[in-house]
Write a protein that holds these residues in place. Structure first.
Motif, PDB file in Angstrom:
ATOM      1  N   LEU A  37       0.936  -1.122  -0.039  1.00 45.35           N
ATOM      2  CA  LEU A  37      -0.004  -0.007   0.027  1.00 45.35           C
ATOM      3  C   LEU A  37       0.902   1.311   0.100  1.00 45.35           C
ATOM      4  N   LEU A  38       1.009   1.678  -1.109  1.00 38.17           N
ATOM      5  CA  LEU A  38       1.774   3.202  -1.305  1.00 38.17           C
ATOM      6  C   LEU A  38       0.948   4.295  -1.760  1.00 38.17           C
ATOM      7  N   PRO A  39       1.086   5.417  -1.248  1.00 38.20           N
ATOM      8  CA  PRO A  39       0.152   6.681  -1.884  1.00 38.20           C
ATOM      9  C   PRO A  39       0.645   6.862  -3.353  1.00 38.20           C
ATOM     10  N   THR A  40      -0.562   7.531  -3.825  1.00 39.20           N
ATOM     11  CA  THR A  40      -0.240   8.017  -5.146  1.00 39.20           C
ATOM     12  C   THR A  40       1.016   8.944  -5.370  1.00 39.20           C
ATOM     13  N   LEU A 171      -0.609  -4.569  -5.530  1.00 39.52           N
ATOM     14  CA  LEU A 171      -0.410  -2.979  -5.200  1.00 39.52           C
ATOM     15  C   LEU A 171      -1.552  -2.167  -5.314  1.00 39.52           C
ATOM     16  N   THR A 172      -1.738  -1.156  -4.443  1.00 46.62           N
ATOM     17  CA  THR A 172      -2.724  -0.383  -4.485  1.00 46.62           C
ATOM     18  C   THR A 172      -2.409   1.000  -3.782  1.00 46.62           C
ATOM     19  N   ALA A 173      -3.014   2.099  -4.002  1.00 46.13           N
ATOM     20  CA  ALA A 173      -2.893   3.432  -3.276  1.00 46.13           C
ATOM     21  C   ALA A 173      -4.124   3.895  -2.545  1.00 46.13           C
ATOM     22  N   THR A 174      -5.215   2.943  -2.701  1.00 36.51           N
ATOM     23  CA  THR A 174      -6.450   3.319  -1.952  1.00 36.51           C
ATOM     24  C   THR A 174      -7.141   1.813  -1.379  1.00 36.51           C
ATOM     25  N   ALA A 175      -7.061   1.763  -0.163  1.00 42.48           N
ATOM     26  CA  ALA A 175      -7.446   0.489   0.209  1.00 42.48           C
ATOM     27  C   ALA A 175      -7.872   0.707   1.929  1.00 42.48           C
ATOM     28  N   THR A 176      -9.284   0.526   2.220  1.00 48.59           N
ATOM     29  CA  THR A 176      -9.622   0.608   3.457  1.00 48.59           C
ATOM     30  C   THR A 176      -9.295  -0.692   4.252  1.00 48.59           C
ATOM     31  N   PRO A 177      -9.195  -0.647   5.653  1.00 49.44           N
ATOM     32  CA  PRO A 177      -8.982  -2.016   6.384  1.00 49.44           C
ATOM     33  C   PRO A 177      -9.614  -3.262   6.054  1.00 49.44           C
ATOM     34  N   LYS A 197       2.951   2.223   3.567  1.00 48.67           N
ATOM     35  CA  LYS A 197       3.694   3.306   3.984  1.00 48.67           C
ATOM     36  C   LYS A 197       2.510   4.451   4.344  1.00 48.67           C
ATOM     37  N   SER A 198       2.949   5.151   5.228  1.00 49.36           N
ATOM     38  CA  SER A 198       1.830   6.226   5.597  1.00 49.36           C
ATOM     39  C   SER A 198       1.356   7.085   4.394  1.00 49.36           C
ATOM     40  N   ALA A 309     -11.588   8.192  -4.221  1.00 47.48           N
ATOM     41  CA  ALA A 309     -11.282   9.046  -5.461  1.00 47.48           C
ATOM     42  C   ALA A 309     -10.936  10.360  -5.170  1.00 47.48           C
ATOM     43  N   TYR A 310     -11.161  11.080  -4.158  1.00 43.19           N
ATOM     44  CA  TYR A 310     -10.590  12.174  -3.719  1.00 43.19           C
ATOM     45  C   TYR A 310      -9.354  11.984  -3.349  1.00 43.19           C
ATOM     46  N   PHE A 311      -8.842  11.173  -2.765  1.00 48.01           N
ATOM     47  CA  PHE A 311      -7.369  11.097  -2.295  1.00 48.01           C
ATOM     48  C   PHE A 311      -6.715  10.730  -3.477  1.00 48.01           C
ATOM     49  N   GLN A 312      -6.985   9.975  -4.313  1.00 47.22           N
ATOM     50  CA  GLN A 312      -6.137   9.641  -5.530  1.00 47.22           C
ATOM     51  C   GLN A 312      -6.036  10.972  -6.315  1.00 47.22           C
TER      52      GLN A 312
END
Length: 637
Positions: A37-40, A171-177, A197-198, A309-312
């Motif tokens: 899990l890594l941010p955009t 791999l993804t940049a957006t996943a809830t628990p 990653k945070s 969508a907003y976070f990405q």
């Protein structure tokens, strides 16, 4: 074999890995199933490309977007790395050649769309490949709890059986628990293994600004914050209107949406990337796979559908680690409009069936026929003919796709391409026997290298100009050469297409999983409500709210969002804090109350400051949660 750092330096030119990248790579090289899990903008592609280059064999990358596949294949080839992409819309002949090259041609990366995985031609060839890694990009698509569920992703677990010792790197940049757990279960991880990653971005300031005059505020933002910007809007019409308005205000701008011709989209995108145009006003069709590091502002004029969508989209700002701003312009009407739009978008079960039946009539498919047939699809024409809402058509098609009745392409532009099927001796004899075709074949051989080895992209207009002909005649000639077997010619596509995955059924016999569709609609509603909560929050740090949604509990405030900087409300001074705290303690001393009850009972005139202090008391643990969402005073805090 080379070490990961040697590969990174050789092909990418970077002296060191970013945080977590090396840990993820080492996990994959240790043959462990891994979820990253890594941010955009966090460098996800490096995480599977480097370990694949460290080993013999081929890495198979499952990706949902043709645009992303093409972009990554292009950049790998620029580095001298052999890569191929296979996706819906390619001919059987093209796919045959590509898969043979993966077995015999020293290809390092094969990018495939998820619907490709269950086809017989793919399954038989993948058994023969020396696979070193399964890479699953945009892995949240496998979960029905994710915001972009793609049922074909569920086929990934099945293909693992052909190479059971090969690990999966998701791999993804957006996943809830909840989605994180679901990804690992659906991909049949041997054991849970998550690297996260945070998602915190210290250089990125999130703000929600309450504005009725949004255009005026947009201009104000762009005048104050110099540099490249993306402005997101909900509909295509507004992209042009806002871009024109910005140009009237002497701000360099253009617009972008999926309805533009492919050449125009490509030109606009390139102008923006190269800095010829400062502001891109776009629907959410823009941004995927765009690697531009110096975006200073991302402004949303309308409420996005979900925090994911907003976070990405907001995360496309400040990838160069310099100060950047993500701004949502919001007013009271936005909430009601978003809810109404969602209601208007979601079709009923009878409406989905009517759209399916109309599709069969539109393409003139008899009941029992149509399996694997592909049709170019113009949604506007279809909408006008059958008087359906475009939004409901699109969502109906997505539900039908989830039920695996059809596949809807993303409508990405595919260039014309060809390859020569004759060997050089056969081609020489053919040209002697068909002198009228000799000029076009000679030009193709001179200009386009590698035409005997595989497909190459061509431009019919370029051929026409050189041969003093017109494009229609050139296309006709190439189609003749294709029919007689001299070349394999694939004409460009510029329309979305629909592929029928099952024979056409009658409307009465069409089975739909009603409960699953209802659950998906509930997911959409829950995500929109979470986005509304984010937009209407006035006391909690924006960054903390977003991070909490993705399961990351951050203790400290960001200090740079609108709430932390006190833009939406005045700060509470020490005297006011003590005054309100004493009142709160007094009223909940003998009985636990809900926050709403506390707000109503306490005789404090400035309710904004009262709510501010209540939030502070929660943060400092003076308010202790009890049953039924009530709170009592915690004397130990």
């Amino acid at each position: 074999m080379s070490t990961p750092l040697e590969v990174l330096k050789k092909y990418w030119g970077y002296p060191a890995f970013r945080p977590l990248q090396e840990d993820i790579i080492n996990s994959a090289l240790a043959k462990k199933d891994t979820l990253a899990l890594l941010p955009t903008g966090g460098g996800k592609s490096i995480c599977f490309q480097v370990p694949a280059m460290c080993q013999q064999g081929i890495c198979i990358v499952i990706s949902p977007l043709i645009a992303l596949m093409k972009d990554q294949v292009y950049h790998l080839k620029q580095k001298g790395i052999k890569a191929i992409a296979i996706y819906s819309g390619m001919s059987k002949r093209e796919i045959d050649i590509a898969l043979d090259n993966c077995i015999y041609g020293n290809i390092k990366f094969l990018y495939v769309s998820p619907e490709r995985l269950k086809t017989d031609i793919f399954i038989e060839r993948v058994k023969q490949m020396n696979v070193n890694l399964w890479a699953v990009d945009e892995a949240h698509c496998i979960s029905q709890w994710g915001y972009d569920f793609r049922p074909p992703y569920l086929q990934i677990a099945g293909i693992r059986q052909f190479h059971p010792t090969v690990p999966v790197l998701a791999l993804t940049a957006t996943a809830t628990p909840k989605v994180v757990v679901d990804i690992q279960e659906k991909l049949v991880f041997k054991e849970n293994n998550v690297f996260q990653k945070s998602f915190s971005r210290s250089n990125l300031s999130y703000s929600v600004l309450y504005e009725d005059a949004k255009l005026t505020k947009l201009v104000d933002i762009l005048q104050k914050v110099k540099g490249t910007s993306v402005v997101y809007v909900r509909n295509r019409r507004k992209t042009k209107e806002i871009a024109d308005y910005l140009k009237q205000c002497k701000i360099s701008a253009t617009y972008y949406h999926a309805g533009l011709k492919s050449e125009e989209r490509a030109r606009k995108q390139e102008d923006w990337i190269q800095g010829k145009v400062r502001v891109m006003v776009s629907t959410n069709a823009f941004g995927m796979g765009i690697d531009k590091a110096d975006v200073r502002t991302v402004v949303h004029m309308d409420l996005p559908d979900s925090p994911e969508a907003y976070f990405q989209e907001a995360g496309r700002a400040g990838r160069d680690e310099k100060k950047a701003y993500a701004v949502l312009l919001f007013n009271n009407a936005d909430k009601h409009e978003a809810i109404e739009k969602l209601e208007e978008t979601m079709p009923t079960i009878p409406e989905i069936k009517k759209v399916y039946n109309a599709l069969g009539n539109f393409f003139q498919i008899a009941e029992g026929a149509g399996i694997d047939m592909v049709f170019d699809f113009n949604i506007t024409t279809f909408s006008k003919r059958y008087n359906f809402s475009v939004l409901k058509i699109y969502q109906s098609l997505k539900f039908l796709e989830q039920e695996e009745y059809l596949y809807l392409s993303e409508g990405i532009y595919q260039s014309s391409k060809l390859m020569v099927l004759y060997n050089k001796q056969e081609l020489y004899k053919f040209m002697l026997d068909n002198l009228e075709l000799e000029p076009i074949m000679k030009y193709i051989l001179r200009v386009y290298g590698g035409v005997f080895d595989g497909y190459v992209k061509i431009k019919e207009r370029q051929l026409a100009q050189h041969l003093n002909s017109n494009v229609k005649d050139i296309i006709k000639t190439l189609q003749i050469l294709d029919r007689v077997g001299v070349i394999a010619y694939e004409k460009y596509k510029d329309e979305p297409f629909i592929q029928f995955l099952k024979p056409r059924l009658s409307e009465q016999n069409l089975y739909l999983n009603v409960e699953q569709i209802k659950e998906r609609i509930k997911v959409f509603k829950d995500k929109l409500n979470a986005m509304i909560s984010y937009a209407t929050e006035t006391t909690s740090c924006r960054s903390k709210v977003l991070l909490a949604y993705f399961g990351e509990n951050k203790s400290e405030n960001c200090g740079v969002c609108d709430v932390c900087l006190g833009r939406n409300e005045k700060e509470v001074d020490e005297k006011e804090y003590q005054e309100i705290s004493i009142l709160v303690k007094k009223y909940i001393k003998d009985q636990a109350l809900s926050l709403n009850q506390i707000n109503k009972k306490i005789p404090y005139q400035n309710k904004e400051k009262l709510n501010r202090v209540l939030k502070m008391l929660l943060d400092y643990n003076f308010l202790q949660k009890q049953e039924n969402d009530t709170y009592s005073w915690n004397n130990k805090a």
